[in-house]
Design a protein around this motif. Sequence first.
Motif, mmCIF file in Angstrom:
data_model
loop_
_atom_site.group_PDB
_atom_site.id
_atom_site.type_symbol
_atom_site.label_atom_id
_atom_site.label_comp_id
_atom_site.label_asym_id
_atom_site.label_seq_id
_atom_site.Cartn_x
_atom_site.Cartn_y
_atom_site.Cartn_z
ATOM 1 N N THR A 197 0.796 -1.219 0.000
ATOM 2 C CA THR A 197 0.000 0.000 0.000
ATOM 3 C C THR A 197 0.830 1.271 0.000
ATOM 4 N N ARG A 198 2.128 1.182 0.402
ATOM 5 C CA ARG A 198 2.890 2.413 0.567
ATOM 6 C C ARG A 198 4.230 2.445 -0.143
ATOM 7 N N LEU A 199 4.771 1.297 -0.559
ATOM 8 C CA LEU A 199 6.135 1.291 -1.085
ATOM 9 C C LEU A 199 6.258 0.832 -2.529
ATOM 10 N N LEU A 200 5.339 0.030 -3.012
ATOM 11 C CA LEU A 200 5.534 -0.658 -4.290
ATOM 12 C C LEU A 200 4.464 -0.292 -5.299
ATOM 13 N N GLU A 201 4.886 -0.140 -6.569
ATOM 14 C CA GLU A 201 3.910 0.048 -7.645
ATOM 15 C C GLU A 201 3.630 -1.266 -8.370
ATOM 16 N N VAL A 202 4.245 -2.346 -7.897
ATOM 17 C CA VAL A 202 3.956 -3.680 -8.437
ATOM 18 C C VAL A 202 3.309 -4.498 -7.323
ATOM 19 N N SER A 203 2.731 -5.625 -7.681
ATOM 20 C CA SER A 203 2.088 -6.480 -6.690
ATOM 21 C C SER A 203 3.146 -7.129 -5.797
ATOM 22 N N PRO A 204 2.764 -7.524 -4.591
ATOM 23 C CA PRO A 204 3.713 -8.239 -3.739
ATOM 24 C C PRO A 204 4.272 -9.483 -4.402
ATOM 25 N N GLU A 205 3.438 -10.192 -5.164
ATOM 26 C CA GLU A 205 3.902 -11.406 -5.827
ATOM 27 C C GLU A 205 4.978 -11.093 -6.860
ATOM 28 N N GLU A 206 4.757 -10.025 -7.655
ATOM 29 C CA GLU A 206 5.757 -9.654 -8.657
ATOM 30 C C GLU A 206 7.037 -9.170 -7.997
ATOM 31 N N PHE A 207 6.908 -8.407 -6.916
ATOM 32 C CA PHE A 207 8.105 -7.944 -6.208
ATOM 33 C C PHE A 207 8.906 -9.127 -5.673
ATOM 34 N N ALA A 208 8.210 -10.076 -5.037
ATOM 35 C CA ALA A 208 8.898 -11.219 -4.449
ATOM 36 C C ALA A 208 9.590 -12.068 -5.509
ATOM 37 N N GLU A 209 8.963 -12.203 -6.675
ATOM 38 C CA GLU A 209 9.505 -13.087 -7.708
ATOM 39 C C GLU A 209 10.579 -12.421 -8.553
ATOM 40 N N ASN A 210 10.406 -11.135 -8.859
ATOM 41 C CA ASN A 210 11.275 -10.502 -9.851
ATOM 42 C C ASN A 210 12.260 -9.480 -9.292
ATOM 43 N N TYR A 211 12.020 -8.970 -8.085
ATOM 44 C CA TYR A 211 12.858 -7.875 -7.587
ATOM 45 C C TYR A 211 13.578 -8.184 -6.278
ATOM 46 N N TRP A 212 12.910 -8.834 -5.345
ATOM 47 C CA TRP A 212 13.512 -9.079 -4.039
ATOM 48 C C TRP A 212 14.868 -9.776 -4.184
ATOM 49 N N ALA A 213 15.913 -9.087 -3.686
ATOM 50 C CA ALA A 213 17.289 -9.601 -3.699
ATOM 51 C C ALA A 213 17.830 -9.813 -5.110
ATOM 52 N N ARG A 214 17.143 -9.274 -6.147
ATOM 53 C CA ARG A 214 17.578 -9.481 -7.522
ATOM 54 C C ARG A 214 17.940 -8.177 -8.231
ATOM 55 N N LYS A 215 17.014 -7.210 -8.234
ATOM 56 C CA LYS A 215 17.293 -5.987 -8.981
ATOM 57 C C LYS A 215 16.535 -4.806 -8.391
ATOM 58 N N ALA A 216 16.970 -3.618 -8.803
ATOM 59 C CA ALA A 216 16.393 -2.380 -8.284
ATOM 60 C C ALA A 216 14.993 -2.173 -8.835
ATOM 61 N N LEU A 217 14.181 -1.452 -8.057
ATOM 62 C CA LEU A 217 12.822 -1.114 -8.478
ATOM 63 C C LEU A 217 12.535 0.326 -8.082
#
Length: 401
Positions: free
Chosen positions: A22-42
């Motif tokens: 609700t406050r930090l991401l413009e992508v869904s939690p699922e997309e963040f976890a799969e594609n960005y977390w510990a992988r690349k900048a967002l």
Amino acid sequence: MSAPHAESDDPDTGFGAGVAQTRLLEVSPEEFAENYWARKALLSRGVGDFTDLFSAAAVDELLSRRGLRTPFLRMAKDGATLAERSFTAPAGVGATIADQLDDTAIWRQFADGATIVLQALQRTWSPVGEFTSQLATELGHPVQANAYITPRQNRGFDDHYDVHDVFVLQIEGSKRWVIHEPVHQDPLRDQPWTDRRSAVAEAARRDPVIDTVLQPGDCLYLPRGWLHAAQAQDEVSIHLTLGVHAWTRFAVAEQLVQDALARLREDPEARQSLPIGVHDPDDVVEHVRKQLLAVLDEADPAPAFHRARNSQSRPGPLGPLAQQAAADALDERTMVQLRESLAPRLDAPRLHTRVGWLDFEADELPAIQRLLDGNQHPAGELGLALAARLLRAGVVVPATS
């Protein structure tokens, strides 16, 4: 045999429609976890107004009225950290400790281009503390917060990387961020950028993967190891950095080995002295390797993992006087609730929390299970004796409303 454990802030299940989404991401939690977390900048543009968490007025109050001491503040200019004595001093009668913040000295350094870094804001500013606690519960990793206040057209630090992931929340003003990919992937906490100064400097001369200006309401996520440098633009910049101290497989391996060594030291054979005159250790090494592998099979890192995890985050606030008043006035109608951020884990009959553990009788366990839902409960529903015990232990607190 103990019952299966229940845990209220399980890192595998808590990430969803919470403060991250609700406050930090413009992508869904699922997309963040799969594609960005510990992988690349967002980079998430305009995800919200962060001034309820922190502001210029909060900076002034903390620096001039709260009596903060180091290490809750440091200052930096042009890549160098300033000596603490340049912005600290005793604070008069009854407050002669020499490392208290001197607001006049801070102002002079700031006016001369130095960046103010307010550290561990989760301990000194309650809106930030509540937010980081929620985020840590969702992510399953400890979170701390610093604020960076940089004069216009200045920077505090050269290109570097952090050994923790960060969410950068732009509060006021604007700041240009230049981002490069890692020179050392997934650095551990004892692998700082200063160990790789030349590689960092060389990488910073290449074309960046992100070169952008953050405006108020923007949020930038950087995994640990990603190089960054930032400079304020035409006005004072205030941003929050939420540092996520990610658990790693290496950390679990460390605890596994520590448990194995603790078991090995109880083996009389392992404690025996080597024969006199041993010059070739090959036979000894092979024998010890077999012993170590045997105890590794038996080792259990879970207790150490939970202890370490609990120690790296704090439980929610507890007012001693309110707690005493609730205990004194306790009756069946008194509303209580589980204290926030306790990381409770019920391994019946034992309840593990950040403030210690308690054992319960079998007929008390259903009430404990109900309590773990996080809702408010009348003390009579739990049982007065049990509610009183939980209040004394600091596991439950008076209901807020």
